[in-house]
Every structure is written in C-alpha cells, then in structure tokens.
Design a protein around this motif. Structure first.
Motif, PDB file in Angstrom:
ATOM      1  N   ASP A  89      50.520 -17.702 -89.521  1.00 24.81           N
ATOM      2  CA  ASP A  89      49.704 -18.575 -88.670  1.00 24.81           C
ATOM      3  C   ASP A  89      50.513 -19.749 -88.125  1.00 24.81           C
ATOM      4  O   ASP A  89      50.017 -20.519 -87.297  1.00 24.81           O
ATOM      5  CB  ASP A  89      48.505 -19.127 -89.453  1.00 24.81           C
ATOM      6  N   THR A  90      51.739 -19.901 -88.600  1.00 24.36           N
ATOM      7  CA  THR A  90      52.602 -20.970 -88.112  1.00 24.36           C
ATOM      8  C   THR A  90      52.829 -20.837 -86.614  1.00 24.36           C
ATOM      9  O   THR A  90      53.239 -19.782 -86.132  1.00 24.36           O
ATOM     10  CB  THR A  90      53.955 -20.950 -88.840  1.00 24.36           C
ATOM     11  N   ALA A  91      52.534 -21.897 -85.887  1.00 29.07           N
ATOM     12  CA  ALA A  91      52.640 -21.881 -84.423  1.00 29.07           C
ATOM     13  C   ALA A  91      52.283 -23.255 -83.875  1.00 29.07           C
ATOM     14  O   ALA A  91      51.795 -24.121 -84.614  1.00 29.07           O
ATOM     15  CB  ALA A  91      51.700 -20.837 -83.822  1.00 29.07           C
ATOM     16  N   VAL A  92      52.492 -23.404 -82.593  1.00 27.23           N
ATOM     17  CA  VAL A  92      51.914 -24.552 -81.876  1.00 27.23           C
ATOM     18  C   VAL A  92      50.549 -24.099 -81.357  1.00 27.23           C
ATOM     19  O   VAL A  92      50.457 -23.059 -80.697  1.00 27.23           O
ATOM     20  CB  VAL A  92      52.799 -25.023 -80.719  1.00 27.23           C
ATOM     21  N   TYR A  93      49.543 -24.857 -81.660  1.00 31.36           N
ATOM     22  CA  TYR A  93      48.183 -24.517 -81.265  1.00 31.36           C
ATOM     23  C   TYR A  93      47.779 -25.380 -80.068  1.00 31.36           C
ATOM     24  O   TYR A  93      47.898 -26.610 -80.100  1.00 31.36           O
ATOM     25  CB  TYR A  93      47.224 -24.740 -82.428  1.00 31.36           C
ATOM     26  N   TYR A  94      47.301 -24.701 -79.036  1.00 27.87           N
ATOM     27  CA  TYR A  94      46.891 -25.364 -77.801  1.00 27.87           C
ATOM     28  C   TYR A  94      45.396 -25.164 -77.578  1.00 27.87           C
ATOM     29  O   TYR A  94      44.890 -24.045 -77.710  1.00 27.87           O
ATOM     30  CB  TYR A  94      47.620 -24.764 -76.603  1.00 27.87           C
ATOM     31  N   CYS A  95      44.702 -26.218 -77.225  1.00 28.16           N
ATOM     32  CA  CYS A  95      43.308 -26.034 -76.840  1.00 28.16           C
ATOM     33  C   CYS A  95      43.212 -25.952 -75.317  1.00 28.16           C
ATOM     34  O   CYS A  95      44.109 -26.410 -74.598  1.00 28.16           O
ATOM     35  CB  CYS A  95      42.425 -27.150 -77.378  1.00 28.16           C
ATOM     36  N   HIS A  96      42.153 -25.357 -74.854  1.00 27.23           N
ATOM     37  CA  HIS A  96      41.910 -25.279 -73.417  1.00 27.23           C
ATOM     38  C   HIS A  96      40.441 -25.550 -73.131  1.00 27.23           C
ATOM     39  O   HIS A  96      39.574 -25.398 -73.984  1.00 27.23           O
ATOM     40  CB  HIS A  96      42.316 -23.922 -72.846  1.00 27.23           C
ATOM     41  N   ALA A  97      40.199 -25.956 -71.908  1.00 30.31           N
ATOM     42  CA  ALA A  97      38.839 -26.157 -71.411  1.00 30.31           C
ATOM     43  C   ALA A  97      38.784 -25.586 -70.004  1.00 30.31           C
ATOM     44  O   ALA A  97      39.696 -25.816 -69.196  1.00 30.31           O
ATOM     45  CB  ALA A  97      38.477 -27.635 -71.393  1.00 30.31           C
ATOM     46  N   ASP A  98      37.745 -24.827 -69.731  1.00 28.72           N
ATOM     47  CA  ASP A  98      37.593 -24.192 -68.417  1.00 28.72           C
ATOM     48  C   ASP A  98      36.555 -24.929 -67.589  1.00 28.72           C
ATOM     49  O   ASP A  98      35.430 -25.150 -68.043  1.00 28.72           O
ATOM     50  CB  ASP A  98      37.174 -22.736 -68.588  1.00 28.72           C
ATOM     51  N   ARG A  99      36.969 -25.277 -66.393  1.00 26.51           N
ATOM     52  CA  ARG A  99      36.050 -25.946 -65.463  1.00 26.51           C
ATOM     53  C   ARG A  99      36.326 -25.357 -64.091  1.00 26.51           C
ATOM     54  O   ARG A  99      36.021 -24.198 -63.854  1.00 26.51           O
ATOM     55  CB  ARG A  99      36.253 -27.463 -65.530  1.00 26.51           C
ATOM     56  N   ASP A 100      36.911 -26.116 -63.213  1.00 23.03           N
ATOM     57  CA  ASP A 100      37.321 -25.540 -61.921  1.00 23.03           C
ATOM     58  C   ASP A 100      38.560 -24.676 -62.112  1.00 23.03           C
ATOM     59  O   ASP A 100      38.832 -23.775 -61.334  1.00 23.03           O
ATOM     60  CB  ASP A 100      37.564 -26.654 -60.902  1.00 23.03           C
ATOM     61  N   ARG A 101      39.283 -24.959 -63.153  1.00 27.81           N
ATOM     62  CA  ARG A 101      40.438 -24.155 -63.564  1.00 27.81           C
ATOM     63  C   ARG A 101      40.588 -24.339 -65.064  1.00 27.81           C
ATOM     64  O   ARG A 101      39.808 -25.034 -65.698  1.00 27.81           O
ATOM     65  CB  ARG A 101      41.701 -24.603 -62.823  1.00 27.81           C
ATOM     66  N   ARG A 102      41.604 -23.692 -65.635  1.00 25.50           N
ATOM     67  CA  ARG A 102      41.846 -23.842 -67.069  1.00 25.50           C
ATOM     68  C   ARG A 102      42.762 -25.054 -67.281  1.00 25.50           C
ATOM     69  O   ARG A 102      43.849 -25.119 -66.708  1.00 25.50           O
ATOM     70  CB  ARG A 102      42.456 -22.586 -67.644  1.00 25.50           C
ATOM     71  N   TYR A 103      42.298 -25.953 -68.126  1.00 26.14           N
ATOM     72  CA  TYR A 103      43.089 -27.108 -68.515  1.00 26.14           C
ATOM     73  C   TYR A 103      43.614 -26.890 -69.928  1.00 26.14           C
ATOM     74  O   TYR A 103      42.934 -26.290 -70.765  1.00 26.14           O
ATOM     75  CB  TYR A 103      42.242 -28.392 -68.481  1.00 26.14           C
ATOM     76  N   TRP A 104      44.827 -27.415 -70.184  1.00 32.81           N
ATOM     77  CA  TRP A 104      45.467 -27.240 -71.490  1.00 32.81           C
ATOM     78  C   TRP A 104      45.831 -28.592 -72.092  1.00 32.81           C
ATOM     79  O   TRP A 104      46.203 -29.527 -71.376  1.00 32.81           O
ATOM     80  CB  TRP A 104      46.758 -26.434 -71.338  1.00 32.81           C
ATOM     81  N   GLY A 105      45.773 -28.645 -73.420  1.00 33.98           N
ATOM     82  CA  GLY A 105      46.330 -29.776 -74.129  1.00 33.98           C
ATOM     83  C   GLY A 105      47.819 -29.587 -74.325  1.00 33.98           C
ATOM     84  O   GLY A 105      48.386 -28.564 -73.938  1.00 33.98           O
ATOM     85  N   ARG A 106      48.450 -30.568 -74.956  1.00 33.42           N
ATOM     86  CA  ARG A 106      49.898 -30.508 -75.152  1.00 33.42           C
ATOM     87  C   ARG A 106      50.285 -29.745 -76.396  1.00 33.42           C
ATOM     88  O   ARG A 106      51.463 -29.440 -76.597  1.00 33.42           O
ATOM     89  CB  ARG A 106      50.470 -31.921 -75.200  1.00 33.42           C
ATOM     90  N   GLY A 107      49.329 -29.460 -77.262  1.00 34.48           N
ATOM     91  CA  GLY A 107      49.615 -28.670 -78.446  1.00 34.48           C
ATOM     92  C   GLY A 107      49.793 -29.496 -79.703  1.00 34.48           C
ATOM     93  O   GLY A 107      50.174 -30.671 -79.655  1.00 34.48           O
ATOM     94  N   THR A 108      49.524 -28.859 -80.829  1.00 36.14           N
ATOM     95  CA  THR A 108      49.741 -29.480 -82.132  1.00 36.14           C
ATOM     96  C   THR A 108      50.375 -28.434 -83.049  1.00 36.14           C
ATOM     97  O   THR A 108      49.964 -27.270 -83.052  1.00 36.14           O
ATOM     98  CB  THR A 108      48.433 -30.029 -82.719  1.00 36.14           C
ATOM     99  N   GLN A 109      51.375 -28.853 -83.780  1.00 38.48           N
ATOM    100  CA  GLN A 109      52.125 -27.921 -84.623  1.00 38.48           C
ATOM    101  C   GLN A 109      51.385 -27.669 -85.931  1.00 38.48           C
ATOM    102  O   GLN A 109      50.955 -28.607 -86.612  1.00 38.48           O
ATOM    103  CB  GLN A 109      53.512 -28.487 -84.930  1.00 38.48           C
ATOM    104  N   VAL A 110      51.276 -26.402 -86.274  1.00 31.81           N
ATOM    105  CA  VAL A 110      50.751 -25.989 -87.578  1.00 31.81           C
ATOM    106  C   VAL A 110      51.847 -25.193 -88.275  1.00 31.81           C
ATOM    107  O   VAL A 110      52.348 -24.211 -87.713  1.00 31.81           O
ATOM    108  CB  VAL A 110      49.479 -25.135 -87.434  1.00 31.81           C
ATOM    109  N   THR A 111      52.226 -25.631 -89.458  1.00 31.96           N
ATOM    110  CA  THR A 111      53.247 -24.952 -90.236  1.00 31.96           C
ATOM    111  C   THR A 111      52.675 -24.596 -91.592  1.00 31.96           C
ATOM    112  O   THR A 111      52.183 -25.463 -92.312  1.00 31.96           O
ATOM    113  CB  THR A 111      54.493 -25.832 -90.411  1.00 31.96           C
ATOM    114  N   VAL A 112      52.745 -23.306 -91.933  1.00 32.84           N
ATOM    115  CA  VAL A 112      52.227 -22.822 -93.206  1.00 32.84           C
ATOM    116  C   VAL A 112      53.409 -22.328 -94.031  1.00 32.84           C
ATOM    117  O   VAL A 112      54.108 -21.390 -93.631  1.00 32.84           O
ATOM    118  CB  VAL A 112      51.205 -21.695 -93.007  1.00 32.84           C
ATOM    119  N   SER A 113      53.621 -22.963 -95.153  1.00 30.39           N
ATOM    120  CA  SER A 113      54.748 -22.584 -96.008  1.00 30.39           C
ATOM    121  C   SER A 113      54.308 -21.553 -97.032  1.00 30.39           C
ATOM    122  O   SER A 113      53.172 -21.558 -97.496  1.00 30.39           O
ATOM    123  CB  SER A 113      55.309 -23.818 -96.711  1.00 30.39           C
ATOM    124  N   SER A 114      55.261 -20.691 -97.397  1.00 29.92           N
ATOM    125  CA  SER A 114      54.936 -19.631 -98.359  1.00 29.92           C
ATOM    126  C   SER A 114      55.179 -20.086 -99.792  1.00 29.92           C
ATOM    127  O   SER A 114      55.735 -21.144-100.043  1.00 29.92           O
ATOM    128  CB  SER A 114      55.772 -18.396 -98.056  1.00 29.92           C
TER     129      SER A 114
END
Length: 114
Positions: A89-114
């Motif tokens: 699941d480790t990745a940069v996670y981006y949220c989006h919102a759809d209105r007249d077009r798709r808007y994106w956030g800048r992302g937040t890092q999620v790191t899962v260690s084993s």
C-alpha cells in the motif's frame, strides 16, 4: 477553481491504520465525485476508491474490505480510512474532486513498513 489539500499520511507498520483527509476549497459548489488514487515510482496512478455525492462508493479490488471512503459534504471533505495496511500500500495518495473537470491535490505519502 477547486483547491484540494490532503493530510494524514505517514509511516506505519504493516497491520496498522491511517486515516487520510482531503479538504476542498474554492469553487466547491457542484462537486460531484470525490476519491483517492495512488501512485508509486515508475507506475501509473491507480484508483483506490471513489465516492459519489450521494455516498455510493467503489473500491479497487486490492483494498476492498480494508479501506473505507467517506465524505462530509457540509465540510467539502473526503476521507480514506485505511486498515490492515500492507507494504504494497506504500505510495503517494492523491485525492480528486470532479466538477467542471477533475481537480487533484498534491498528494500525501503513505509508507508501510514490514
């Protein structure tokens, strides 16, 4: 224009939980779908979960049963509760919102260690 700001990412051990938040501001009226994608280096951005204005949600098979998406329309905020996290699941996670077009956030890092 819609601005999106994600928060809640971080480092967690496998099996742990995180809750991501994404707050929308600006021209938030008429936002329909909101959701989360994730991306790892060298790979395409992939769908994690999407929720409609009415609350219907779809999930990637890889997160079904572990992640829950929700939204607070009054606060223009979408959440992603992530449980039983795995190293993959480790990745940069981006949220989006759809209105007249798709808007994106800048992302937040999620790191899962084993």
């Amino acid at each position: 224009q819609v601005q999106l700001v994600e928060s809640g990412g971080g480092l967690v051990q496998a099996g742990g939980s995180l809750r991501l938040s994404c707050a929308a501001s600006g021209a938030t009226f008429s936002i329909s779908d909101m959701g989360w994608y994730r991306q790892t280096p060298g790979k395409q951005r992939e769908l994690v979960a999407v929720i409609t204005l009415g609350g219907s949600a779809i999930y990637a098979d890889s997160v079904k049963g572990r992640f829950t998406i929700s939204r607070d329309n009054a606060k223009n905020t979408v959440y992603l509760q992530m449980n039983s996290l795995k190293p993959e699941d480790t990745a940069v996670y981006y949220c989006h919102a759809d209105r007249d077009r798709r808007y994106w956030g800048r992302g937040t890092q999620v790191t899962v260690s084993s």
